[in-house]
Design an enzyme around this catalytic site. Structure first.
Site, PDB file in Angstrom:
ATOM      1  N   CYS A  86      -7.309 -28.291  11.600  1.00  0.00           N
ATOM      2  CA  CYS A  86      -8.414 -29.288  11.797  1.00  0.00           C
ATOM      3  C   CYS A  86      -8.115 -30.759  11.585  1.00  0.00           C
ATOM      4  O   CYS A  86      -8.904 -31.509  12.053  1.00  0.00           O
ATOM      5  CB  CYS A  86      -9.526 -28.710  10.935  1.00  0.00           C
ATOM      6  SG  CYS A  86     -10.202 -27.044  11.162  1.00  0.00           S
ATOM      7  N   ASP A 115       0.957  -1.117   0.012  1.00  0.00           N
ATOM      8  CA  ASP A 115       0.065   0.002  -0.031  1.00  0.00           C
ATOM      9  C   ASP A 115       0.969   1.316   0.089  1.00  0.00           C
ATOM     10  O   ASP A 115       2.271   1.061   0.227  1.00  0.00           O
ATOM     11  CB  ASP A 115      -0.878   0.107   1.164  1.00  0.00           C
ATOM     12  CG  ASP A 115      -0.179   0.165   2.467  1.00  0.00           C
ATOM     13  OD1 ASP A 115       1.174   0.228   2.501  1.00  0.00           O
ATOM     14  OD2 ASP A 115      -0.789  -0.126   3.371  1.00  0.00           O
ATOM     15  N   CYS A 124     -12.885 -29.545   7.362  1.00  0.00           N
ATOM     16  CA  CYS A 124     -12.046 -28.651   6.884  1.00  0.00           C
ATOM     17  C   CYS A 124     -10.843 -29.241   6.685  1.00  0.00           C
ATOM     18  O   CYS A 124     -10.173 -30.016   7.358  1.00  0.00           O
ATOM     19  CB  CYS A 124     -11.758 -27.426   8.024  1.00  0.00           C
ATOM     20  SG  CYS A 124     -10.625 -26.199   7.667  1.00  0.00           S
ATOM     21  N   HIS A 136      -5.896 -21.792  10.463  1.00  0.00           N
ATOM     22  CA  HIS A 136      -7.245 -22.237  10.113  1.00  0.00           C
ATOM     23  C   HIS A 136      -8.027 -21.075   9.396  1.00  0.00           C
ATOM     24  O   HIS A 136      -8.520 -21.260   8.324  1.00  0.00           O
ATOM     25  CB  HIS A 136      -7.964 -22.595  11.198  1.00  0.00           C
ATOM     26  CG  HIS A 136      -9.625 -22.764  10.793  1.00  0.00           C
ATOM     27  ND1 HIS A 136     -10.097 -23.795  10.279  1.00  0.00           N
ATOM     28  CD2 HIS A 136     -10.434 -21.823  11.066  1.00  0.00           C
ATOM     29  CE1 HIS A 136     -11.366 -23.735  10.133  1.00  0.00           C
ATOM     30  NE2 HIS A 136     -11.533 -22.344  10.611  1.00  0.00           N
TER      31      HIS A 136
HETATM   32 ZN   LIG Z   1      -9.325 -25.641   9.654  1.00  0.00          ZN
END
Ligand SMILES: [Zn+2]
Length: 393
Positions: free
Chosen positions: A326, A93, A321, A352
């Site tokens: 997970c 940016d 997932c 995650h």
């Molecule tokens: Zn996950």
């Protein structure tokens, strides 16, 4: 300016697009999510992990890197890619947003903006030309023009004057890059400015919450012919309808064959709504910032893993997932780590959450290709609302 953006598919029922953007450091499939590497690091995540998550680009914050460690250090290491050991594309940016949100005692003039940094209070000055010089030294693949990001709410007259100033600054950025790039290309030696000449520069549409100003700002940017266009000044505290309207007012005036970037967004449903409105690129600190406070994103909404209800929960953060967290760890264990302030806890949730954001983009791309994006978006938004902790619509 060059055009390295290829449009591969368009949705019949919305403005969603599937595209591909080529940079010197690799290809970016759009719609794309860009993890935010504020201080030259995506908090808690290594470049190897970013690759494993299929992140194709990261965002670097000019303001933060300019303040600390400073440009000389980054130049010494040969640019930001080398410094942080990431060889994929980097979008930087211009520093504008942080100057207007973090720095103190700002003084804006036609020339640029003088401010006091938020770390040690030292005074500094950034002009459009300096913003380009810094991004060239960082080795940015996609640089942004210096803009003034007005707060919400903002009076019409101020938003109008500010959008005009942003357009004049954008023109100066464009001219600096053209002029210095051409000179560097005539020289025989490789240099950051020479490489910068071949990188992309995006214009930024401002105009607050006013439809006519958004339209005029989009037209002014397009006239300057940038490699892509960003919608700035959104997600600054305005209601969600205003955010959608700001994008809807500008989008029809942006060329279809250039990428569009909605800056600083958003929740998963917001990103899908923006994709449906013709946006291609997103960056947001939510997946990493909320992870540090124990919050995980799931398709059904956010989950606060600090809650007592998860203490004995043997299930993963999200059923089905595919992320590493997970596959291996239970909600109960992660809750314990967060409560005990173990670093691993926030890292597992961050991984995650980033997977969740990046995977959502990958799904959106597939749905656009299959012509099913609009159904997918509506179903996702409806499901997400049922258990949402962050208001989405
Ligand atoms: Zn996950």
């Amino acid at each position: 300016m060059q055009n390295d953006f290829e449009l591969l598919a368009s949705d019949q029922h919305s403005k969603a697009r599937r595209g591909r953007l080529k940079t010197a450091h690799g290809v970016i499939d759009t719609p794309a999510f860009m993890p935010v590497g504020t201080q030259g690091s995506v908090k808690g995540v290594s470049p190897r992990e970013l690759c494993e998550l299929n992140a194709q680009i990261v965002l670097g914050n000019t303001y933060h890197l300019f303040v600390r460690p400073g440009l000389d250090v980054i130049k010494h290491f040969g640019g930001l890619h080398n410094f942080m050991s990431w060889d994929g594309p980097i979008l930087t940016d211009s520093g504008g947003y942080q100057i207007f949100s973090l720095a103190k005692l700002r003084k804006i003039t036609e020339e640029g903006v003088e401010f006091q940094n938020h770390i040690d209070g030292a005074r500094a000055f950034i002009s459009p030309e300096i913003a380009m010089e810094i991004q060239a030294a960082l080795g940015s693949d996609i640089a942004m023009v210096l803009d003034e990001c007005v707060p919400y709410p903002c009076a019409y007259d101020y938003a109008a004057k500010s959008a005009e100033l942003t357009a004049r600054w954008a023109k100066r950025c464009r001219e600096w890059k053209g002029r210095n790039g051409e000179t560097a290309k005539r020289g025989l030696t490789d240099s950051p400015v020479r490489r910068f000449a071949d990188s992309m520069l995006f214009g930024i549409v401002q105009g607050g919450t006013f439809n006519d100003l958004r339209r005029a700002s989009a037209q002014a940017m397009v006239e300057l012919d940038f490699d892509g266009y960003a919608i700035g000044g959104v997600s600054v505290g305005e209601p969600e309808e205003e955010m959608m309207r700001a994008v809807e007012s500008a989008e029809p005036f942006l060329p279809t064959h250039k990428p569009r970037y909605a800056m600083g967004l958003g929740t998963p449903p917001q990103m899908l709504q923006m994709i449906a409105r013709g946006m291609d690129m997103f960056d947001c600190v939510l997946p990493t910032r909320l992870a540090r406070n124990g919050t995980a994103f799931t398709a059904a909404g956010t989950l606060n893993l600090k809650n007592a209800e998860f203490a004995l929960d043997k299930g993963p953060i999200e059923e089905n997932c595919a992320c590493e967290t997970c596959r291996q760890f239970s909600r109960g264990y992660i809750r314990h780590l967060i409560k005990a302030e173990e670093i691993l806890g926030l890292r597992l949730i961050t991984l995650h959450n980033l997977h969740s954001y990046l995977n959502l983009m990958s799904q959106a791309r597939t749905e656009i290709e299959n012509g099913t994006f609009d159904q997918f978006r509506k179903a996702f938004v409806a499901e997400y609302k049922t258990r949402d902790a962050i208001p989405v619509e």
